[in-house]
Design a protein around this motif. Structure first.
Motif, short mmCIF file in Angstrom:
data_model
loop_
_atom_site.label_atom_id
_atom_site.label_comp_id
_atom_site.label_asym_id
_atom_site.label_seq_id
_atom_site.Cartn_x
_atom_site.Cartn_y
_atom_site.Cartn_z
N ALA A 55 -61.48 64.04 -34.50
CA ALA A 55 -60.52 65.16 -34.51
C ALA A 55 -61.05 66.38 -33.74
O ALA A 55 -60.28 67.11 -33.12
CB ALA A 55 -60.20 65.54 -35.95
N GLU A 56 -62.38 66.57 -33.76
CA GLU A 56 -62.97 67.75 -33.09
C GLU A 56 -62.95 67.63 -31.57
O GLU A 56 -63.09 68.65 -30.88
CB GLU A 56 -64.43 67.93 -33.53
N VAL A 57 -62.90 66.41 -31.06
CA VAL A 57 -62.99 66.23 -29.60
C VAL A 57 -61.73 65.57 -29.05
O VAL A 57 -61.67 65.20 -27.87
CB VAL A 57 -64.22 65.39 -29.21
N GLU A 58 -60.72 65.44 -29.88
CA GLU A 58 -59.49 64.75 -29.48
C GLU A 58 -58.90 65.42 -28.24
O GLU A 58 -58.90 66.64 -28.13
CB GLU A 58 -58.48 64.77 -30.63
N GLY A 59 -58.46 64.60 -27.31
CA GLY A 59 -57.82 65.15 -26.11
C GLY A 59 -58.71 65.15 -24.88
O GLY A 59 -58.22 65.31 -23.76
N ILE A 60 -60.03 64.98 -25.05
CA ILE A 60 -60.92 64.94 -23.88
C ILE A 60 -60.57 63.71 -23.03
O ILE A 60 -60.48 62.60 -23.55
CB ILE A 60 -62.40 64.92 -24.32
N GLU A 61 -60.36 63.93 -21.74
CA GLU A 61 -59.95 62.83 -20.87
C GLU A 61 -61.11 61.90 -20.55
O GLU A 61 -62.24 62.36 -20.37
CB GLU A 61 -59.39 63.38 -19.56
N VAL A 62 -60.83 60.60 -20.49
CA VAL A 62 -61.86 59.63 -20.15
C VAL A 62 -61.46 58.85 -18.90
O VAL A 62 -60.28 58.60 -18.65
CB VAL A 62 -62.15 58.64 -21.30
N ASP A 63 -62.49 58.51 -18.09
CA ASP A 63 -62.27 57.72 -16.89
C ASP A 63 -62.57 56.24 -17.12
O ASP A 63 -62.03 55.38 -16.46
CB ASP A 63 -63.18 58.23 -15.76
N GLN A 64 -63.49 56.00 -18.04
CA GLN A 64 -63.91 54.62 -18.29
C GLN A 64 -64.12 54.38 -19.77
O GLN A 64 -64.58 55.26 -20.49
CB GLN A 64 -65.21 54.33 -17.52
N VAL A 65 -63.79 53.16 -20.19
CA VAL A 65 -64.02 52.73 -21.57
C VAL A 65 -64.87 51.48 -21.51
O VAL A 65 -64.57 50.56 -20.74
CB VAL A 65 -62.69 52.44 -22.30
N PHE A 66 -65.96 51.45 -22.28
CA PHE A 66 -66.79 50.25 -22.34
C PHE A 66 -66.84 49.74 -23.77
O PHE A 66 -67.25 50.46 -24.68
CB PHE A 66 -68.20 50.55 -21.82
#
Lengths: 170, 418
Positions: free
Chosen positions: B283-294
């Motif tokens: 919940a504290e970091v929700e919304g941060i965009e990601v380029d890659q998921v591993f």
């Protein structure tokens, strides 16, 4: 090999990982050739370290030095670069073992790291368990090492020990 | 007979008496293993010592997993050397595609309760989940153990970690337990210590326990031991045909310290860069965009991890702006997932799927990060530059949380999607 080291301090903070010492990226692009990795030691944290470091310099760090990967390259490369000793407030255990096996003196000190500034002259007496910041006149008595670790360090590492004695120390 | 911890019991069985914490003892080992990252230096040590011909093929096991299949000529040469070495000395080699060492050690039944195992890899502690006294060492220690069958160890102080709660809350996985543990202890909070897990263990499957043991080294611990109870014994027998003797601490065993983790109040967590103990609620970091998921690694590359990810990926496609890389930890895991249609789910959702390499976790190959890019990863480390460019960032999370980010393109609470 004498277990008294005197040299310039390179001051680092807490939680220096083996990735900081030698990043996995270089390790896997060079795949095991230690000599090729030397210029990349501390490359991401201290720009120009390889050019500026001198034989006998001492690393002075905070808590948790050597956290992370088991890659012995981290300890070996510091030894190959002729770092005289690593002093830290605490070490992660795999790095600590690797350092001794590589013949790199390591010592735990709690107070001297706090008063040491970049470039100070520090002295480490592994056998007596005394570390000194010569520049600032601060002396700290610390736990020395036990056998067989002292014998391994005196020989310059486990490989050198075996070459000299024809057997393992245990 | 004094009451003993699990650590003391395993050592006492070999030494004839329980040693005290802080004591240095020489112990016989059952197995020592190395991989393509740590083998080259071990071979160099063996040669420098003139002991290459003395390696014990009954004790040494080799894995090609860190950069597999070879992404470079340099790696290919290392792999060639390993094959030559294995053939010459009759040493078992698990070649490209078999899987990540720590997973295969369990699948092949090398790792069992009461055994003492060293690995030239820091995540060897994973095997504590099946009751092995297993810890990571460097190449020299591993090389010497492969010859002598012995190693010196400092007997660790033992810490009891008591887990309470009948089950994990919705959307919470073993990874969240592991992250919580590291955040409570801190990156240096368990240096040289053996963590022994007790309490309400039924809440954790064997896969979840392996994830928790895997990450104890992120707090500096030497061991992360789970009791070997009915659940573990049954899973090992059914999945791998391994008969596991039980292992429990004595009820009145004494520990140097104790810690309690309440499972019922856990929520999905992430470790924010650049430290594993920098743990925050999603919940504290929700919304941060990601380029890659591993999704993968020795931490979270097991069957259950991909089944969890598929709960989300079955109904949602990976967002166009995201690369989602799924790497089951072994061929066996891949085959189990394939049999149950999960591989198809991953592929149809837009994941790139392969198996049996550590590659992306340590920035070796199969998906490095560019400048300024952000990844969410189910692996175990998020240090500066770990997965690629020094200005890239890694958030560590569970497979559920990673899958949620894959479909939204942002760090997202997975409970909104399951």
């Amino acid at each position: 090999m004498s277990l008294v080291v005197r040299g310039r301090a390179w001051v680092l903070g807490d939680n220096i990982t083996t990735d900081h010492i030698i990043s996995g990226k270089y390790k896997y692009s060079k795949m095991g050739r230690l000599e090729d990795m030397l210029p990349y030691v501390f490359a991401d944290v201290i720009p120009g370290f390889y050019e500026k470091v001198r034989p006998g310099d001492v690393i002075v760090a905070g808590e948790g030095f050597g956290y992370g990967s088991s890659r012995e390259h981290a300890a070996r490369l510091l030894k190959m670069i002729d770092i005289g000793a690593v002093m830290a407030k605490s070490f992660h255990r795999i790095f600590y073992r690797n350092a001794i096996n590589s013949g790199l003196p390591v010592i735990v000190a709690k107070r001297v790291p706090d008063v040491t500034e970049q470039g100070d002259i520090v002295e480490v007496r592994i056998e007596e368990g005394i570390v000194t910041n010569v520049t600032r006149g601060v002396v700290e008595r610390v736990a020395g090492l036990e056998e067989p670790l002292l014998s391994i360090l005196r020989a310059g590492g486990l490989v050198e020990y075996v070459k000299r004695h024809g057997r393992l120390p245990w | 007979m004094p009451a003993l911890t699990m650590t003391e019991k395993i050592l006492a069985k070999r030494l004839g008496k329980a040693p005290s914490p802080g004591e240095h003892v020489v112990v016989p080992i059952d197995y020592v293993y190395m991989h393509d990252g740590t083998f080259p230096l071990a071979l160099r040590v063996l040669r420098e010592m003139g002991m290459e011909d003395q390696v014990d093929p009954g004790r040494l096991i080799l894995f090609i997993d860190h950069a597999a299949p070879a992404p470079s000529v340099a790696a290919a040469l290392v792999h060639q050397e390993m094959r030559r070495f294995a053939k010459k000395h009759g040493v078992r080699l698990h070649d490209v595609g078999r899987g990540i060492s720590h997973q295969v050690m369990v699948e092949e039944g090398y790792a069992r309760p009461w055994r003492i195992i060293l690995g030239a890899d820091s995540h060897t502690v994973t095997l504590g989940a099946v009751g092995s006294f297993a810890t990571g060492v460097g190449s020299t220690d591993a090389a010497v153990a492969a010859v002598s069958g012995k190693a010196w160890i400092r007997v660790p102080e033992q810490v009891r970690v008591r887990l309470s709660g009948a089950e994990l809350p919705r959307g919470v996985m073993g990874k969240d337990v592991a992250l919580k543990l590291v955040s409570v202890l801190g990156a240096n909070g368990a240096i040289y210590k053996a963590l022994e897990f007790q309490g309400d263990l039924e809440a954790l499957s064997l896969a979840a326990r392996l994830t928790v043991s895997n990450m104890v080294v992120e707090a500096g611990a030497k061991l992360g031991l789970f009791p070997v109870d009915e659940l573990t014994a049954k899973t090992l027998l059914e999945k791998y045909d391994v008969e596991a003797p039980r292992l429990y601490p004595d009820a009145s065993a004494e520990y140097s310290d104790e810690l309690e983790l309440e499972l019922g109040s856990l929520e999905p967590l992430v470790a924010a860069p650049p430290r594993v103990d920098n743990v925050k609620a999603v919940a504290e970091v929700e919304g941060i965009e990601v380029d890659q998921v591993f999704i993968g690694s020795c931490t979270n590359g097991r069957y259950e991890d991909f089944v969890a990810a598929a709960r989300i990926l079955r109904r949602h496609h990976v967002r166009e702006s995201v690369r989602c890389i799924a790497v089951p930890a072994s061929r066996r895991v891949f085959q189990e997932l394939s049999r149950d249609g999960i591989i198809d789910v991953l592929a149809e959702a837009g994941c790139v799927v392969t198996y049996g390499t550590c590659g992306p976790c340590l920035g070796a190959h199969f998906g490095l990060l560019g400048e300024g890019e952000t990844a969410i990863s189910t692996s175990n480390r998020n240090f500066v530059g770990r997965m690629g460019h020094r200005d890239s960032k890694v958030y560590l999370a569970s497979p559920l949380t990673a899958a949620a980010a894959a479909v939204t393109g942002r760090i997202t609470d997975p409970r909104s999607l399951i």
